[in-house]
Write a protein that holds these residues in place. Structure first.
Motif, PDB file in Angstrom:
ATOM      1  N   LEU A 104     -22.361  13.582  -0.093  1.00  0.00           N
ATOM      2  CA  LEU A 104     -20.917  13.812  -0.059  1.00  0.00           C
ATOM      3  C   LEU A 104     -20.599  15.290  -0.274  1.00  0.00           C
ATOM      4  N   PHE A 105     -21.372  15.938  -1.135  1.00  0.00           N
ATOM      5  CA  PHE A 105     -21.123  17.357  -1.389  1.00  0.00           C
ATOM      6  C   PHE A 105     -21.492  18.196  -0.163  1.00  0.00           C
TER       7      PHE A 105
ATOM      8  N   VAL B 173     -17.457  10.567 -11.529  1.00  0.00           N
ATOM      9  CA  VAL B 173     -17.864  10.116 -10.198  1.00  0.00           C
ATOM     10  C   VAL B 173     -17.651   8.616 -10.035  1.00  0.00           C
ATOM     11  N   ASN B 174     -18.113   7.844 -11.014  1.00  0.00           N
ATOM     12  CA  ASN B 174     -18.115   6.384 -10.865  1.00  0.00           C
ATOM     13  C   ASN B 174     -16.790   5.727 -11.224  1.00  0.00           C
ATOM     14  N   GLU B 175     -16.106   6.266 -12.219  1.00  0.00           N
ATOM     15  CA  GLU B 175     -14.857   5.639 -12.664  1.00  0.00           C
ATOM     16  C   GLU B 175     -13.630   6.223 -11.962  1.00  0.00           C
ATOM     17  N   HIS B 176     -13.721   7.438 -11.477  1.00  0.00           N
ATOM     18  CA  HIS B 176     -12.524   8.092 -10.937  1.00  0.00           C
ATOM     19  C   HIS B 176     -12.718   8.679  -9.535  1.00  0.00           C
ATOM     20  N   GLY B 177     -13.852   8.430  -8.934  1.00  0.00           N
ATOM     21  CA  GLY B 177     -14.043   8.794  -7.526  1.00  0.00           C
ATOM     22  C   GLY B 177     -14.060  10.280  -7.233  1.00  0.00           C
ATOM     23  N   TYR B 178     -14.520  11.086  -8.198  1.00  0.00           N
ATOM     24  CA  TYR B 178     -14.458  12.535  -7.993  1.00  0.00           C
ATOM     25  C   TYR B 178     -15.373  13.020  -6.862  1.00  0.00           C
ATOM     26  N   ALA B 179     -16.494  12.359  -6.632  1.00  0.00           N
ATOM     27  CA  ALA B 179     -17.366  12.778  -5.529  1.00  0.00           C
ATOM     28  C   ALA B 179     -16.672  12.552  -4.193  1.00  0.00           C
TER      29      ALA B 179
ATOM     30  N   LEU C  42     -19.029  20.536   2.013  1.00  0.00           N
ATOM     31  CA  LEU C  42     -19.282  21.927   2.381  1.00  0.00           C
ATOM     32  C   LEU C  42     -19.171  22.115   3.889  1.00  0.00           C
ATOM     33  N   ASN C  43     -19.729  21.190   4.650  1.00  0.00           N
ATOM     34  CA  ASN C  43     -19.597  21.277   6.111  1.00  0.00           C
ATOM     35  C   ASN C  43     -18.127  21.294   6.521  1.00  0.00           C
ATOM     36  N   ARG C  44     -17.359  20.454   5.883  1.00  0.00           N
ATOM     37  CA  ARG C  44     -15.934  20.366   6.200  1.00  0.00           C
ATOM     38  C   ARG C  44     -15.208  21.659   5.805  1.00  0.00           C
ATOM     39  N   SER C  45     -15.516  22.175   4.619  1.00  0.00           N
ATOM     40  CA  SER C  45     -14.893  23.426   4.173  1.00  0.00           C
ATOM     41  C   SER C  45     -15.274  24.578   5.099  1.00  0.00           C
ATOM     42  N   TRP C  46     -16.522  24.600   5.519  1.00  0.00           N
ATOM     43  CA  TRP C  46     -16.970  25.653   6.429  1.00  0.00           C
ATOM     44  C   TRP C  46     -16.212  25.579   7.745  1.00  0.00           C
TER      45      TRP C  46
ATOM     46  N   LEU D  97     -14.207  18.873  -7.239  1.00  0.00           N
ATOM     47  CA  LEU D  97     -15.436  19.588  -6.903  1.00  0.00           C
ATOM     48  C   LEU D  97     -15.822  20.538  -8.030  1.00  0.00           C
ATOM     49  N   GLN D  98     -14.849  21.262  -8.553  1.00  0.00           N
ATOM     50  CA  GLN D  98     -15.134  22.244  -9.594  1.00  0.00           C
ATOM     51  C   GLN D  98     -15.759  21.602 -10.824  1.00  0.00           C
TER      52      GLN D  98
END
Length: 713
Positions: free
Chosen positions: A588-589, A541-547, A593-597, A515-516
């Motif tokens: 996804l972001f 995002v596309n090669e390593h699934g960071y999103a 955030l919903n999940r973190s909240w 995320l950072q």
């Protein structure tokens, strides 16, 4: 006296139709403690407090002292006093362990027949009769002394009379009631078995028609209209047994061996040196609807409710920061040579000066965005220059130091288990601290856009763009690492896919650090326009699934919950969501955030309520956020606050991440740790004994961000 009824509030969540939070009132009542300085000859052990003829009478172990118009009068009358009472003409009667005498030496009643093994515990004037409670009996003087035969071998703790001329006597062998000359032990006829025949304090309320009592595990009322009540820990009673009960207007004050309690529409607990010089509460005097004096074994304090606005509160904290928390532009806690004494405050470097300074800068940016106050702008510019210096002082492009100090300053070595070294700047004017963490990068790249948008002039905007570009470039030029002075990655500055996606050592940080860096890249792309940042964003995002990784940025549930990571979790959302509006991965972001909240919702941390509400365009418990910043103490000293003895805070069978006992719900803000950014609010015991003073930037950030987003006025 006031008619006190216990009730519980039903909080109904309101709909969030817009980002403007309508408030019905803009003032609140802030609890403020003031130490009441006694004359030296009074000693410090205060036994009783009375209000008589416009004076406060303080009975100490040494005598009677009168307070009027800010001045004390009185003299030492020996030592060893135990208790006192007023008669019907407001004369003071005193008792030591075995004798009773009037303050006015012209009055005398002879000495009570106290047994050799007894000690006097209480005095009460019943019209022309004096009742003397001891550790094993009740003595009555009506011109002659006699012993009440019904109470034998029981400690007498409190005596009152109600409006119906019932006399009540609390003992450790029952609650006794007298009408005329007829005595009844109510524990033989009415009282609950759970009271264990033990009673510690009595008072009357509702025009003296209702009796309030305390027993080992509860307080309760015998009401004239039959609306009796009982409250225990399950109902919110913080602790007991209650040993003093003093009804006030629409509230009841109570004293215990570990602090004071106020019951109004809720429960409020005052213990520890934030509130009291000593937790042993001997008496409480209700002066008016907003002020009480609390007598302890180490002196008197006044707790007053002062009407103020949140902006006035913010202004008072700004003054504290200006006085004691600005070290060459860096804002952090101050140290206290004498614990609790802010007059002995001094500043020293801290490992995360960069992050905490970023938090203060954010508060000043939001403040200026709301008020256009030139002082806020000046503070923000000065603080931005401090953050800028953190990067330029290292001589390494895009690598900000953790902290800096002038070459002439004393330096405090880091206490971190991960080694950190100080280095002299190229110009010889500064020392800077290495091993920079993701904390600093997250703080810088969160707040620099705020400074750009809300404060900066054209020349400063260009400096911001350049600084953002250098920091983000350093990360990508070094294969998603922060590279230190020695050419090696720092301990926590790692965002590389090999580590986050494939190393067991980084499983916990996978979502958080993904995320950072996505936020870093979007922020740099937005401000510099350089396509390389968007290219790296797309690659991660596309090669390593960071999103997808970022969805689980907040770790909780079966995993360890790190409150120290919450700031590193929420800050990246602010720019990532704002600068990815056309991005197909934004959903996804938002999901993240919903999940973190949801993961922090039960913590009642107002800053995260505000963050989530602003970015999700919905009410994420803003009412709670406002309650919390209203309750935030004005005393910013990091006192030790102990709550593990509490009855009202159920214990979580699971230990916290730091292997400490914790409650299943947060400790109320005025009763817990002052440091709120990165601490577990459910820890029972916290604080450092008054060795530091917090800057208060936590309050300023939550308040001004909420103001900026229109959540309160």
């Amino acid at each position: 006296m006031a008619y006190v009824r216990f009730y519980f509030l039903l909080i109904v969540a309101s709909s969030f139709n817009s980002l403007v939070w309508a408030q019905s009132k803009n003032t609140f009542l802030q609890d403020i403690k003031t130490t009441v300085k006694l004359p030296n000859e009074a000693g410090s052990t205060v036994l009783r407090l009375f209000l008589s003829k416009g004076e406060v009478l303080a009975v100490t172990s040494h005598g009677v002292f009168r307070y009027r118009d800010g001045q004390w009068s009185g003299r030492k009358q020996g030592s060893g006093l135990r208790t006192a009472a007023l008669d019907g003409e407001d004369n003071i009667w005193l008792a030591d362990a075995r004798s009773v005498f009037a303050e006015k030496q012209t009055q005398s009643i002879g000495q009570p027949p106290v047994e050799q093994t007894d000690t006097i515990t209480s005095l009460f004037w019943d019209d022309k009769k004096l009742l003397v409670g001891t550790t094993s009996s009740l003595l009555i003087w009506d011109g002659n002394w006699k012993t009440f035969s019904g109470i034998k071998g029981a400690r007498v703790t409190s005596i009152v009379r109600d409006a119906n001329d019932y006399l009540y006597v609390a003992t450790t062998k029952g609650l006794w009631r007298r009408k005329g000359e007829k005595w009844i032990n109510l524990d033989e006829t009415l009282m609950a078995v759970g009271n264990q025949d033990k009673y510690y304090a009595l008072a009357t309320t509702n025009g003296d028609k209702d009796l309030i009592y305390s027993s080992p595990w509860s307080v309760g009322s015998i009401a004239a209209d039959g609306e009796h009540w009982v409250a225990s820990g399950a109902d919110g009673l913080p602790y007991g047994p209650v040993t003093a009960i003093r009804p006030g207007k629409d509230c009841i004050w109570m004293g215990t061996g570990k602090g004071a309690i106020k019951k109004d529409s809720g429960w409020h607990y005052y213990s520890g040196k934030r509130w009291l010089p000593d937790d042993q509460v001997n008496d409480i005097l209700v002066l008016d609807s907003l002020r009480v004096w609390i007598a302890t074994s180490k002196g008197i304090v006044e707790i007053a409710q002062q009407k103020m606005t949140l902006e006035q509160k913010a202004d008072s904290i700004e003054k504290v920061i200006a006085l004691r928390h600005n070290r060459r532009g860096l804002i952090n806690q101050s140290m206290l040579k004498v614990p609790g004494d802010v007059q002995t405050s001094y500043l020293q470097n801290e490992d995360n000066d960069g992050l905490w300074t970023s938090c203060y800068l954010a508060a000043e940016c939001f403040r200026y965005g709301v008020t256009k106050d030139s002082a806020a702008k000046a503070n923000a510019v000065r603080t931005f220059e401090a953050l800028e210096r953190l990067e330029t002082v290292t001589g390494i492009s895009g690598y900000p130091a953790r902290s800096y100090a002038a070459a002439t300053d004393a330096i405090t070595q880091s206490r971190s288990p991960h080694p950190k070294k100080w280095h002299l700047s190229a110009d010889g004017k500064w020392y800077w601290l290495d091993d920079t963490s993701s904390d600093e990068i997250t703080g810088h790249l969160f707040v620099l856009p705020l400074f750009y948008d809300l404060i900066a002039n054209a020349e400063q905007k260009e400096r911001v763009r350049q600084l953002i570009g250098r920091i983000a470039s350093h990360v990508i030029d070094n294969n998603y690492h922060l590279i230190d002075f020695d050419g090696k990655p720092t301990r926590w500055g790692i965002w590389h896919p090999d580590s986050l996606n494939h190393s067991p050592n980084w499983m916990y940080e996978r979502g958080l650090n993904s995320l950072q860096i996505l936020s870093f890249m979007k922020t740099a792309s937005h401000f510099t326009g350089d396509p390389k940042f968007e290219k790296h964003y797309q690659y991660l995002v596309n090669e390593h699934g960071y999103a997808r990784n970022a969805v689980e940025a907040k770790m909780y549930g079966p995993f360890e919950t790190s409150h120290s990571d919450d700031i590193l979790n929420f800050f990246p959302y602010y720019n990532l969501i704002r600068y990815s509006k056309e991005d197909p991965h934004q959903a996804l972001f938002v999901k993240s955030l919903n999940r973190s909240w949801r993961g922090v919702r039960n913590d009642r941390m107002p800053v995260w309520n505000v963050f989530a509400s602003a970015l999700l365009n919905q009410d994420c418990d803003l009412k709670i956020a406002k309650e919390e910043i209203e309750q935030y103490p004005l005393d910013l000293v990091n006192w030790t606050m102990e709550n593990s003895h509490r009855w009202d805070l159920p214990r979580d069978p699971l230990l916290s991440r730091s292997r400490m006992a914790q409650s299943v719900r947060p400790i109320p803000t005025p009763e817990s740790n002052i440091s709120r950014w990165n601490t577990n609010p459910k820890h029972y015991n916290a604080g450092n004994g008054g060795k530091t003073e917090d800057s208060g930037s936590y309050f300023l950030f939550a308040y001004w961000m909420g103001r900026y987003h229109g959540f309160w006025e």
